[in-house]
Design an enzyme around this catalytic site. Sequence first.
Site, PDB file in Angstrom:
ATOM      1  N   GLU A  49      22.021 -23.001 -17.047  1.00 24.22           N
ATOM      2  CA  GLU A  49      21.106 -22.095 -16.326  1.00 24.22           C
ATOM      3  C   GLU A  49      21.872 -20.911 -15.738  1.00 24.22           C
ATOM      4  O   GLU A  49      21.404 -19.774 -15.775  1.00 24.22           O
ATOM      5  CB  GLU A  49      20.372 -22.862 -15.218  1.00 24.22           C
ATOM      6  CG  GLU A  49      19.266 -23.766 -15.758  1.00 24.22           C
ATOM      7  CD  GLU A  49      18.664 -24.674 -14.689  1.00 24.22           C
ATOM      8  OE1 GLU A  49      17.492 -25.029 -14.824  1.00 24.22           O
ATOM      9  OE2 GLU A  49      19.387 -25.034 -13.725  1.00 24.22           O
ATOM     10  N   ASP A  97       0.845  -1.195   0.000  1.00 25.91           N
ATOM     11  CA  ASP A  97       0.000   0.000   0.000  1.00 25.91           C
ATOM     12  C   ASP A  97       0.880   1.245   0.000  1.00 25.91           C
ATOM     13  O   ASP A  97       2.078   1.174   0.294  1.00 25.91           O
ATOM     14  CB  ASP A  97      -0.959  -0.021   1.205  1.00 25.91           C
ATOM     15  CG  ASP A  97      -0.223  -0.093   2.526  1.00 25.91           C
ATOM     16  OD1 ASP A  97       0.516   0.861   2.842  1.00 25.91           O
ATOM     17  OD2 ASP A  97      -0.364  -1.098   3.254  1.00 25.91           O
TER      18      ASP A  97
END
Length: 731
Positions: A616, A536
């Site tokens: 990877e 928020d």
Amino acid sequence: MAVRYVAETKTFILETKHSSYVMAVSRYGNLLHMYYGARIPDTDLDYLLTFQDRGFSPNPNEAGNDRTFSLDFLPQEFSTSRNGDYRNPSVELIWGEGGAAFSGRVAGYEVRPGAERIDGMPALWAASGEKVDTLEITLEDPVSQAEVKLAYVVFEEKDVIARSVKLVNRGQKELRLERLMSATVDFRTSDYDLIYFTGRHAMERELRRIPVWDGVHSIGSGRGASSHQYNPFAIICEKECGEDQGECWGFSLVYSGNFIIEAEKDQYKQLRVHAGINPQNFSFLLEPGEEFQAPQAVLAWSGTGLTGLSHIYHRIFRENLCRSPYRKKSRPILLNSWEAAYFDFDDEKILHIASEAADMGVELFVLDDGWFGKRDNDSAGLGDWTVNRDKIKIGIGRMSRKIHEMGMQFGLWIEPEMVSEDSELYRRHPDWCLREPGRPAVRGRYQLVLDLSRRDVCDYLISTMNGLLEKAEIEYVKWDMNRSIAEAWSALLDEKRQGEVLHRYMLGLYYVMDQVILKHPEIIFCGCSGGGGRFDPAMLYYQPQIWCSDNTDAVNRLKIQYGTSFAYPISSMEAHVSVCPNHITGRSVPFSTRGITAMDGMFGYELDPTKLTPEEKEMCREQIRFYKKYYKTIMDGDYYRLSSPYENQYFTAWQHVSQDQKKSLVSIVVTDKEGNDAQRFLKLRGLKEDAFYRIEGWRGKYSGKILMNAGIPVPFELGEYEGIQLGLKMI
Ligand code: DGJ
């Protein structure tokens, strides 16, 4: 001046670059809401008020025999209870010997330059030299002697009006406040849709769009935090409003505790929107002379659809909210230890993970939960913020030095608001947590909530946290909060003040954050509450970024980040690449797609690099290189949602465009595939129409106009869950 009062028409006019917000004083002194929308020239808007005899809609006494003046129908700026308006009110209170009506009349106003601080709570601030004015209107009620001050901070260039409310008890007796909304906006019609963001742990901020319907549609939180379940942000929009057309209004609350946003369609088919502290489990006692400050609501209007609205919020939240210098400064690419090791580590294992991370090009290593107290699992240790020497034998200071020697910065996880029953802190202070008298405390993730409505608890946390941060060289802190609050009872407060506990908790938390976070501007603080359970604006005042969700599944993240992007800038969303099958959903998605999704935010890794294959690891290096190349465009460029994961089952796409429109990054992830599939096209946005762009890896040059009108073909060869990133450069 962004604020004007026109005496002849008794009208207040707030003006931003593209919008006008108009209020007028009625013949009896009520403050009426006249208009909020596209910027209009000064006009007497009185003609918009229509008066009819409305059966069963009462008339204030001063209207005499005029049955056409009813507060049940008139659009109000601050609606009051027990006055013949049956819609939900802005305020509810009980004063003196039990009177409960409040009838505020305009008693004065003041215009001041700049944006003022709000007592004890985060709020938007103005940069020096920025065109910002504040209007304060005072409403007085001689009977209850409650005085209301409505403050409007007008950010002219940024198209934002921030409203807050203060209530002062000017009487001689105590006054109990039961509801005080930060913003009330009355619309004269209700042919609109309501958009809000709902979810749960590990699936936050899913978009919902529903027609405004009879009655009250209320979203909110009673969980003591703004919560995973609903976000304190909602949009009202025209039916035909889309990403790039139509009118829409945004309502965002700068508050991290219990809130509500209500959309109420009344019997006359009008719409009232409220945003404020949730009145459930809330009341506040004001002694004579005392005042209550409600949090700030950030209002915005866009006439160019939802993208326009998002751009307004992104800009103001990027530039006028966060206090950390990191709102502008570049932030390091991190690797977090949580999914790599959970609680199962010692210093050797951590240093091994860290050195592999450094080898991948990671810039910041974060040691997550489990490094302190007797924290071998989540049932113990919270509250004991000293290193667990059984696990980290070398201590945090040396650990930090070793990480720095590897060429990385060092970050640490904390959860200051909580306590485990199995902890030294709890054994010393069992009364320091929220608990109903005579009942055992409710547990969440085995832990209890410290009572931050108490100053002694807050002061303890401030000195403990500051002590910790000063002990080692720490450049990043992940501030977590891992449960909903259940009890709202504090051992220190008087019985009649127990309705204040959850709001006082928030004030206590802001006080702690003021004293810890704002005292360490050199540290990047990342917000977290089991992922995005406290995402928020109030948290973004302290923390430039927040961990978006515990769910790192790249396909679920498409929805989570899509929903988050309506109000919050990309620079606030922390997103990481994790391993597959995903720890939460079990889904497997190509490594490259996980990278594409995580680059739609502040990028990092949430995995054990010692377990990656050499291929990877090489992909990680390449991802880091690529992300850094587009970092500025992602961090403070304009954001376009090109294709919605809710409306397009086949692919989700988004685009970052640099402020000068010279650079852009388009990302596409395929979410479904059919045999012998259609060729799909994607229209780009935000480019300069008459400029030409090259697309990395493609032959030819393309005008902005063609890219935005004919679009580009979505590469046919992309299989399910595969994705692509296309870099564009103006030539
Ligand atoms: C919840 C967070 O969202 C996770 O990333 C991790 O930090 C855990 N808490 C640790 O307990």
